[in-house]
Write a protein that holds these residues in place. Structure first.
Motif, PDB file in Angstrom:
ATOM      1  N   MET A  89       0.865  -1.190   0.000  1.00 25.24           N
ATOM      2  CA  MET A  89       0.000   0.000   0.000  1.00 25.24           C
ATOM      3  C   MET A  89       0.896   1.232   0.000  1.00 25.24           C
ATOM      4  O   MET A  89       1.699   1.419   0.897  1.00 25.24           O
ATOM      5  CB  MET A  89      -0.889   0.020   1.241  1.00 25.24           C
ATOM      6  N   ARG A  90       0.763   2.064  -1.019  1.00 24.03           N
ATOM      7  CA  ARG A  90       1.659   3.206  -1.169  1.00 24.03           C
ATOM      8  C   ARG A  90       0.974   4.506  -0.762  1.00 24.03           C
ATOM      9  O   ARG A  90       1.535   5.302  -0.033  1.00 24.03           O
ATOM     10  CB  ARG A  90       2.138   3.277  -2.624  1.00 24.03           C
ATOM     11  N   GLN A  91      -0.221   4.726  -1.283  1.00 26.31           N
ATOM     12  CA  GLN A  91      -0.953   5.963  -1.021  1.00 26.31           C
ATOM     13  C   GLN A  91      -2.399   5.761  -1.457  1.00 26.31           C
ATOM     14  O   GLN A  91      -2.734   4.755  -2.070  1.00 26.31           O
ATOM     15  CB  GLN A  91      -0.297   7.139  -1.758  1.00 26.31           C
ATOM     16  N   ILE A  92      -3.225   6.724  -1.141  1.00 27.28           N
ATOM     17  CA  ILE A  92      -4.624   6.708  -1.570  1.00 27.28           C
ATOM     18  C   ILE A  92      -4.841   7.934  -2.433  1.00 27.28           C
ATOM     19  O   ILE A  92      -4.453   9.039  -2.057  1.00 27.28           O
ATOM     20  CB  ILE A  92      -5.582   6.707  -0.364  1.00 27.28           C
ATOM     21  N   MET A  93      -5.434   7.727  -3.589  1.00 33.29           N
ATOM     22  CA  MET A  93      -5.753   8.824  -4.491  1.00 33.29           C
ATOM     23  C   MET A  93      -7.228   9.170  -4.313  1.00 33.29           C
ATOM     24  O   MET A  93      -8.084   8.284  -4.363  1.00 33.29           O
ATOM     25  CB  MET A  93      -5.490   8.432  -5.942  1.00 33.29           C
ATOM     26  N   VAL A  94      -7.506  10.440  -4.107  1.00 38.16           N
ATOM     27  CA  VAL A  94      -8.876  10.911  -3.915  1.00 38.16           C
ATOM     28  C   VAL A  94      -9.236  11.819  -5.086  1.00 38.16           C
ATOM     29  O   VAL A  94      -8.461  12.712  -5.445  1.00 38.16           O
ATOM     30  CB  VAL A  94      -9.020  11.678  -2.580  1.00 38.16           C
ATOM     31  N   LEU A  95     -10.396  11.577  -5.678  1.00 41.57           N
ATOM     32  CA  LEU A  95     -10.888  12.412  -6.776  1.00 41.57           C
ATOM     33  C   LEU A  95     -12.097  13.196  -6.303  1.00 41.57           C
ATOM     34  O   LEU A  95     -13.096  12.610  -5.873  1.00 41.57           O
ATOM     35  CB  LEU A  95     -11.279  11.554  -7.986  1.00 41.57           C
ATOM     36  N   ASP A  96     -11.993  14.519  -6.370  1.00 44.93           N
ATOM     37  CA  ASP A  96     -13.139  15.397  -6.168  1.00 44.93           C
ATOM     38  C   ASP A  96     -13.742  15.623  -7.537  1.00 44.93           C
ATOM     39  O   ASP A  96     -13.122  16.245  -8.415  1.00 44.93           O
ATOM     40  CB  ASP A  96     -12.711  16.718  -5.519  1.00 44.93           C
ATOM     41  N   ILE A  97     -14.935  15.096  -7.732  1.00 46.99           N
ATOM     42  CA  ILE A  97     -15.575  15.075  -9.050  1.00 46.99           C
ATOM     43  C   ILE A  97     -16.140  16.449  -9.388  1.00 46.99           C
ATOM     44  O   ILE A  97     -16.894  17.029  -8.621  1.00 46.99           O
ATOM     45  CB  ILE A  97     -16.704  14.021  -9.074  1.00 46.99           C
ATOM     46  N   GLU A  98     -15.768  16.941 -10.574  1.00 49.72           N
ATOM     47  CA  GLU A  98     -16.312  18.195 -11.088  1.00 49.72           C
ATOM     48  C   GLU A  98     -17.446  17.947 -12.058  1.00 49.72           C
ATOM     49  O   GLU A  98     -18.401  18.709 -12.105  1.00 49.72           O
ATOM     50  CB  GLU A  98     -15.199  19.015 -11.738  1.00 49.72           C
ATOM     51  N   SER A  99     -17.326  16.878 -12.853  1.00 52.29           N
ATOM     52  CA  SER A  99     -18.404  16.483 -13.753  1.00 52.29           C
ATOM     53  C   SER A  99     -18.218  15.026 -14.145  1.00 52.29           C
ATOM     54  O   SER A  99     -17.149  14.453 -13.951  1.00 52.29           O
ATOM     55  CB  SER A  99     -18.456  17.370 -15.004  1.00 52.29           C
ATOM     56  N   LEU A 100     -19.298  14.444 -14.677  1.00 47.02           N
ATOM     57  CA  LEU A 100     -19.292  13.057 -15.131  1.00 47.02           C
ATOM     58  C   LEU A 100     -19.888  13.019 -16.525  1.00 47.02           C
ATOM     59  O   LEU A 100     -20.746  13.838 -16.854  1.00 47.02           O
ATOM     60  CB  LEU A 100     -20.184  12.177 -14.254  1.00 47.02           C
ATOM     61  N   GLN A 101     -19.457  12.054 -17.314  1.00 44.86           N
ATOM     62  CA  GLN A 101     -20.011  11.897 -18.649  1.00 44.86           C
ATOM     63  C   GLN A 101     -20.196  10.423 -18.949  1.00 44.86           C
ATOM     64  O   GLN A 101     -19.299   9.613 -18.697  1.00 44.86           O
ATOM     65  CB  GLN A 101     -19.065  12.504 -19.684  1.00 44.86           C
ATOM     66  N   THR A 102     -21.340  10.070 -19.459  1.00 39.31           N
ATOM     67  CA  THR A 102     -21.551   8.721 -19.976  1.00 39.31           C
ATOM     68  C   THR A 102     -21.565   8.789 -21.496  1.00 39.31           C
ATOM     69  O   THR A 102     -21.927   9.808 -22.089  1.00 39.31           O
ATOM     70  CB  THR A 102     -22.889   8.111 -19.491  1.00 39.31           C
ATOM     71  N   SER A 103     -21.153   7.712 -22.118  1.00 43.16           N
ATOM     72  CA  SER A 103     -21.288   7.552 -23.562  1.00 43.16           C
ATOM     73  C   SER A 103     -21.625   6.100 -23.830  1.00 43.16           C
ATOM     74  O   SER A 103     -21.561   5.258 -22.931  1.00 43.16           O
ATOM     75  CB  SER A 103     -20.020   8.004 -24.299  1.00 43.16           C
ATOM     76  N   CYS A 104     -21.973   5.803 -25.060  1.00 39.01           N
ATOM     77  CA  CYS A 104     -22.603   4.514 -25.366  1.00 39.01           C
ATOM     78  C   CYS A 104     -21.713   3.301 -25.124  1.00 39.01           C
ATOM     79  O   CYS A 104     -22.174   2.295 -24.623  1.00 39.01           O
ATOM     80  CB  CYS A 104     -23.139   4.512 -26.791  1.00 39.01           C
ATOM     81  N   GLY A 105     -20.465   3.337 -25.515  1.00 39.65           N
ATOM     82  CA  GLY A 105     -19.600   2.182 -25.351  1.00 39.65           C
ATOM     83  C   GLY A 105     -19.936   1.026 -26.271  1.00 39.65           C
ATOM     84  O   GLY A 105     -19.500  -0.108 -26.037  1.00 39.65           O
ATOM     85  N   ALA A 106     -20.682   1.297 -27.332  1.00 40.47           N
ATOM     86  CA  ALA A 106     -21.119   0.225 -28.229  1.00 40.47           C
ATOM     87  C   ALA A 106     -19.964  -0.446 -28.963  1.00 40.47           C
ATOM     88  O   ALA A 106     -20.099  -1.581 -29.420  1.00 40.47           O
ATOM     89  CB  ALA A 106     -22.136   0.771 -29.234  1.00 40.47           C
ATOM     90  N   GLY A 107     -18.816   0.197 -29.049  1.00 37.30           N
ATOM     91  CA  GLY A 107     -17.667  -0.389 -29.723  1.00 37.30           C
ATOM     92  C   GLY A 107     -16.729  -1.146 -28.803  1.00 37.30           C
ATOM     93  O   GLY A 107     -15.746  -1.725 -29.254  1.00 37.30           O
ATOM     94  N   VAL A 108     -17.020  -1.148 -27.490  1.00 42.40           N
ATOM     95  CA  VAL A 108     -16.171  -1.855 -26.530  1.00 42.40           C
ATOM     96  C   VAL A 108     -16.508  -3.344 -26.587  1.00 42.40           C
ATOM     97  O   VAL A 108     -17.680  -3.722 -26.477  1.00 42.40           O
ATOM     98  CB  VAL A 108     -16.386  -1.302 -25.098  1.00 42.40           C
ATOM     99  N   PRO A 109     -15.510  -4.212 -26.744  1.00 38.08           N
ATOM    100  CA  PRO A 109     -15.792  -5.647 -26.855  1.00 38.08           C
ATOM    101  C   PRO A 109     -16.302  -6.241 -25.549  1.00 38.08           C
ATOM    102  O   PRO A 109     -16.093  -5.686 -24.472  1.00 38.08           O
ATOM    103  CB  PRO A 109     -14.443  -6.253 -27.233  1.00 38.08           C
ATOM    104  N   LEU A 110     -16.936  -7.375 -25.646  1.00 42.68           N
ATOM    105  CA  LEU A 110     -17.382  -8.138 -24.482  1.00 42.68           C
ATOM    106  C   LEU A 110     -16.247  -9.055 -24.023  1.00 42.68           C
ATOM    107  O   LEU A 110     -15.551  -9.659 -24.843  1.00 42.68           O
ATOM    108  CB  LEU A 110     -18.609  -8.989 -24.832  1.00 42.68           C
ATOM    109  N   PHE A 111     -16.044  -9.120 -22.714  1.00 45.98           N
ATOM    110  CA  PHE A 111     -15.048 -10.011 -22.137  1.00 45.98           C
ATOM    111  C   PHE A 111     -15.658 -10.753 -20.966  1.00 45.98           C
ATOM    112  O   PHE A 111     -16.536 -10.234 -20.280  1.00 45.98           O
ATOM    113  CB  PHE A 111     -13.825  -9.221 -21.613  1.00 45.98           C
ATOM    114  N   ASP A 112     -15.154 -11.960 -20.701  1.00 43.68           N
ATOM    115  CA  ASP A 112     -15.559 -12.716 -19.521  1.00 43.68           C
ATOM    116  C   ASP A 112     -14.529 -12.499 -18.424  1.00 43.68           C
ATOM    117  O   ASP A 112     -13.323 -12.673 -18.642  1.00 43.68           O
ATOM    118  CB  ASP A 112     -15.656 -14.216 -19.836  1.00 43.68           C
ATOM    119  N   TYR A 113     -14.986 -12.158 -17.237  1.00 48.46           N
ATOM    120  CA  TYR A 113     -14.106 -11.980 -16.083  1.00 48.46           C
ATOM    121  C   TYR A 113     -13.725 -13.357 -15.550  1.00 48.46           C
ATOM    122  O   TYR A 113     -14.581 -14.183 -15.269  1.00 48.46           O
ATOM    123  CB  TYR A 113     -14.826 -11.170 -15.009  1.00 48.46           C
TER     124      TYR A 113
END
Length: 181
Positions: free
Chosen positions: A116-140
């Motif tokens: 464990m080195r450090q913790i990164m904290v993000l203060d969110i200013e904005s969020l964006q969603t997009s379709c992701g239709a070109g992202v391939p399907l993978f099995d975990y």
């Protein structure tokens, strides 16, 4: 079609919780852009405008150097199974280390992983969603444990030596602040 949000909502929280992988992007004012994949049980939503992830010891410490330089950070989540979706969180990041006041409150939220080195904290200013239709399907299939085994084998003293040798500056020569403050 892209859609912007001012903060997380229940649907986006669920989406984040379902993801096994996320990406962190930072860049200094001058120099290389860094994009890193993150996994394991390392991410926590703190509230609708703030989240944190546990940063483990790795080959470099670019994110810390970039956050010291200008604070800009973007996290991206992609759906690799089920309905397609990409979520980007834009904001300002900060590094929380063991000597920082916030460490005592944040570190118990995460597993006590070796390295464990450090913790990164993000203060969110904005969020964006997009379709992701070109992202391939993978099995975990599962998590890799090679990084954890490596850190465990090095031990605490070996990790600190590694930090001194490999994690003090970015690849562009920017200071990371690790062990120097």
């Amino acid at each position: 079609m892209a859609k912007f949000y001012p903060e997380l909502n229940d649907d986006l929280r669920r989406f984040i919780a379902e993801q096994k992988l996320f990406f962190v992007a930072t860049a200094p004012a001058e120099g290389r852009v860094n994009l890193s994949p993150k996994g394991l049980d390392s991410l926590r939503i703190l509230d609708d405008k703030r989240l944190a992830y546990l940063d483990l010891t790795g080959s470099s410490n670019e994110t810390a150097a970039h956050l010291r330089n200008n604070g800009r950070m973007t996290l991206m989540f992609c759906s690799f199974e089920g309905a397609p979706l990409i979520l980007r969180l834009y904001g300002r990041g900060q590094v929380v280390r063991r000597d920082d006041r916030e460490w005592a409150a944040l570190s118990p939220l995460f597993p006590a992983y070796p390295g464990m080195r450090q913790i990164m904290v993000l203060d969110i200013e904005s969020l964006q969603t997009s379709c992701g239709a070109g992202v391939p399907l993978f099995d975990y299939v599962g998590e890799r444990d090679k990084l954890l085994r490596w850190a465990e084998k090095k031990g605490e003293d070996g990790i600190r030596d590694y930090w001194r040798e490999k994690n003090q500056t970015s690849i562009d020569g920017l200071p990371t602040g690790l062990l120097s403050e």
